[in-house]
Scaffold this motif. Structure first.
Motif, PDB file in Angstrom:
ATOM      1  N   GLU A 252      11.093  -0.112   9.306  1.00  0.00           N
ATOM      2  CA  GLU A 252      11.551   0.743   8.210  1.00  0.00           C
ATOM      3  C   GLU A 252      11.670   2.179   8.750  1.00  0.00           C
ATOM      4  OE1 GLU A 252      10.478   0.604   3.609  1.00  0.00           O
ATOM      5  OE2 GLU A 252       9.041   1.811   4.732  1.00  0.00           O
ATOM      6  N   LEU A 253      12.833   2.488   9.283  1.00  0.00           N
ATOM      7  CA  LEU A 253      13.012   3.742  10.021  1.00  0.00           C
ATOM      8  C   LEU A 253      13.956   4.690   9.290  1.00  0.00           C
ATOM      9  CD1 LEU A 253      13.347   2.230  13.613  1.00  0.00           C
ATOM     10  CD2 LEU A 253      11.284   2.986  12.427  1.00  0.00           C
TER      11      LEU A 253
ATOM     12  N   TRP B  37       1.237  -6.474   1.286  1.00  0.00           N
ATOM     13  CA  TRP B  37       2.288  -5.986   2.168  1.00  0.00           C
ATOM     14  C   TRP B  37       1.820  -4.668   2.766  1.00  0.00           C
ATOM     15  CZ3 TRP B  37       6.496  -8.386   3.985  1.00  0.00           C
ATOM     16  CH2 TRP B  37       7.423  -7.625   4.703  1.00  0.00           C
ATOM     17  N   HIS B  38       1.665  -4.645   4.097  1.00  0.00           N
ATOM     18  CA  HIS B  38       1.077  -3.477   4.766  1.00  0.00           C
ATOM     19  C   HIS B  38       2.143  -2.573   5.346  1.00  0.00           C
ATOM     20  CE1 HIS B  38      -2.069  -1.169   6.723  1.00  0.00           C
ATOM     21  NE2 HIS B  38      -1.343  -1.162   7.821  1.00  0.00           N
ATOM     22  N   ASP B  39       2.187  -1.348   4.853  1.00  0.00           N
ATOM     23  CA  ASP B  39       3.072  -0.324   5.396  1.00  0.00           C
ATOM     24  C   ASP B  39       2.259   0.517   6.370  1.00  0.00           C
ATOM     25  OD1 ASP B  39       4.296   2.434   5.502  1.00  0.00           O
ATOM     26  OD2 ASP B  39       5.832   1.437   4.291  1.00  0.00           O
ATOM     27  N   THR B  40       2.623   0.440   7.655  1.00  0.00           N
ATOM     28  CA  THR B  40       1.818   1.108   8.683  1.00  0.00           C
ATOM     29  C   THR B  40       1.830   2.628   8.509  1.00  0.00           C
ATOM     30  OG1 THR B  40       3.677   1.177  10.260  1.00  0.00           O
ATOM     31  CG2 THR B  40       2.204  -0.742  10.358  1.00  0.00           C
ATOM     32  N   GLY B  41       2.989   3.172   8.125  1.00  0.00           N
ATOM     33  CA  GLY B  41       3.082   4.609   7.955  1.00  0.00           C
ATOM     34  C   GLY B  41       2.258   5.115   6.791  1.00  0.00           C
TER      35      GLY B  41
ATOM     36  N   ASN C 142       0.851  -1.192   0.000  1.00  0.00           N
ATOM     37  CA  ASN C 142       0.000   0.000   0.000  1.00  0.00           C
ATOM     38  C   ASN C 142       0.882   1.236   0.000  1.00  0.00           C
ATOM     39  OD1 ASN C 142       0.804  -0.708   2.746  1.00  0.00           O
ATOM     40  ND2 ASN C 142      -0.541   0.934   3.438  1.00  0.00           N
ATOM     41  N   ARG C 143       0.462   2.265  -0.718  1.00  0.00           N
ATOM     42  CA  ARG C 143       1.285   3.444  -0.904  1.00  0.00           C
ATOM     43  C   ARG C 143       0.610   4.675  -0.300  1.00  0.00           C
ATOM     44  NH1 ARG C 143       5.480   3.653  -1.074  1.00  0.00           N
ATOM     45  NH2 ARG C 143       5.947   5.066  -2.769  1.00  0.00           N
TER      46      ARG C 143
ATOM     47  N   GLY D 189       3.082  -9.494   5.452  1.00  0.00           N
ATOM     48  CA  GLY D 189       4.007  -8.829   6.359  1.00  0.00           C
ATOM     49  C   GLY D 189       3.833  -7.330   6.389  1.00  0.00           C
ATOM     50  N   PHE D 190       4.760  -6.702   7.118  1.00  0.00           N
ATOM     51  CA  PHE D 190       4.637  -5.280   7.443  1.00  0.00           C
ATOM     52  C   PHE D 190       5.951  -4.537   7.228  1.00  0.00           C
ATOM     53  CE2 PHE D 190       1.636  -7.459  10.192  1.00  0.00           C
ATOM     54  CZ  PHE D 190       0.541  -6.618  10.288  1.00  0.00           C
TER      55      PHE D 190
END
Length: 286
Positions: free
Chosen positions: A262-263, A193-197, A165-166, A223-224
């Protein structure tokens, strides 16, 4: 690089879309020596020759230019080959975008200025949704054709493809299209694939409800990418330093999911450790 990650307490790492090809021999040596394991790669990895900075959207699956799509295919195959060599389980993909002007930054600026409840903002939301629907068909078709071809190659190598997701409003799949997308692509090689941010930014802009979005796709979730967001759109922050409620996401989290922090490069080792500890206190150690 990899030993530093290992020494921070990580058994696995993801290789991002910023890995220069000159780094690959050392990475292969480190993996073969057992210094660290590679969980995932993010397309394109390694970077094409001559490209020295992270650029996951360098070549778009959705491009109307056949030469660009051919490059996207070529370098995605290289990513799959690298993933197979490093025994990674999954490659994270961006599928491309619709050819639109940049609405995202303008809307973020309006939210930051407290203008989200104004008629002007509501009009802009309606405009972007209308423009996307008008212009998406050909871009989505091309991206989906590329993904279907790539899935054959990934399956032959025992690798899954994680469609991310974007945060940008013009990128595909659109947040409203994900459910239909996974009905069309029912091959288990193709995962969510889930990007929390990214999800939180989309919620802050008023386009999704973060928890409901994740819940609706949990049966395809692999995953995340994990990072926090300081309102409205400063992302890649350690968990616990922003506004994401990780506790409400916990019911969708399983031990078999891949979890990648992913920082931002500016995050200190101390803040990283604090963020990892914060998330583990909520989601558990697995």
């Amino acid at each position: 690089m990899l030993r530093e990650i290992r020494d921070l307490g990580f058994e696995y790492c993801e290789l991002s879309h910023g890995i220069r090809i000159s780094l690959l021999p050392g990475i292969i040596d480190a993996v073969d020596a057992g210094d660290i394991k590679i969980s995932t790669l993010h397309n394109f990895c390694p970077l094409p020759i001559g490209v020295n900075q992270a650029n996951p959207n360098l070549f778009k699956f959705s491009s109307l230019d056949p030469r660009e799509r051919e490059n996207a295919w070529r370098y995605s195959l290289k990513t799959l080959e690298t993933a197979q060599r490093l025994r990674a389980r999954l490659v994270v993909l961006h599928l491309g975008c619709i050819d639109l002007k940049d609405y995202t930054d303008k809307m973020i600026a309006m939210v930051e200025a407290g203008q989200q409840q104004t008629p002007k903002y509501e009009k802009l939301c309606a405009e972007v949704m209308d423009k996307r629907e008008q212009k998406k068909e050909r871009h989505v078709q091309l991206a989906n054709e590329m993904l279907a071809r790539l899935a054959v190659e990934a399956e032959a190598r025992g690798i899954k493809l994680g469609v991310e997701n974007r945060e940008a409003l013009e990128e595909i799949p659109l947040e409203s299209d994900f459910t239909l997308f996974f009905k069309e692509f029912n091959n288990p090689v193709i995962c969510y694939w889930h990007d929390t941010g990214h999800a939180q930014i989309k919620e802050n802009l008023g386009f999704i409800h973060h928890v409901m979005h994740l819940e609706s796709l949990s049966n395809r979730l692999a995953g995340f990418h994990i990072h926090d967001v300081q309102f409205p759109a400063r992302d890649h922050c350690p968990p616990g330093s922003g506004t994401i409620d990780f506790a409400v996401l916990k019911p969708m989290v399983r031990p078999d999911h891949i979890k990648v922090f992913e920082l931002s490069p500016g995050v200190t080792a101390e803040d990283l450790a604090r963020g990892v500890g914060h998330l583990k206190s909520i989601w558990g150690d697995e």
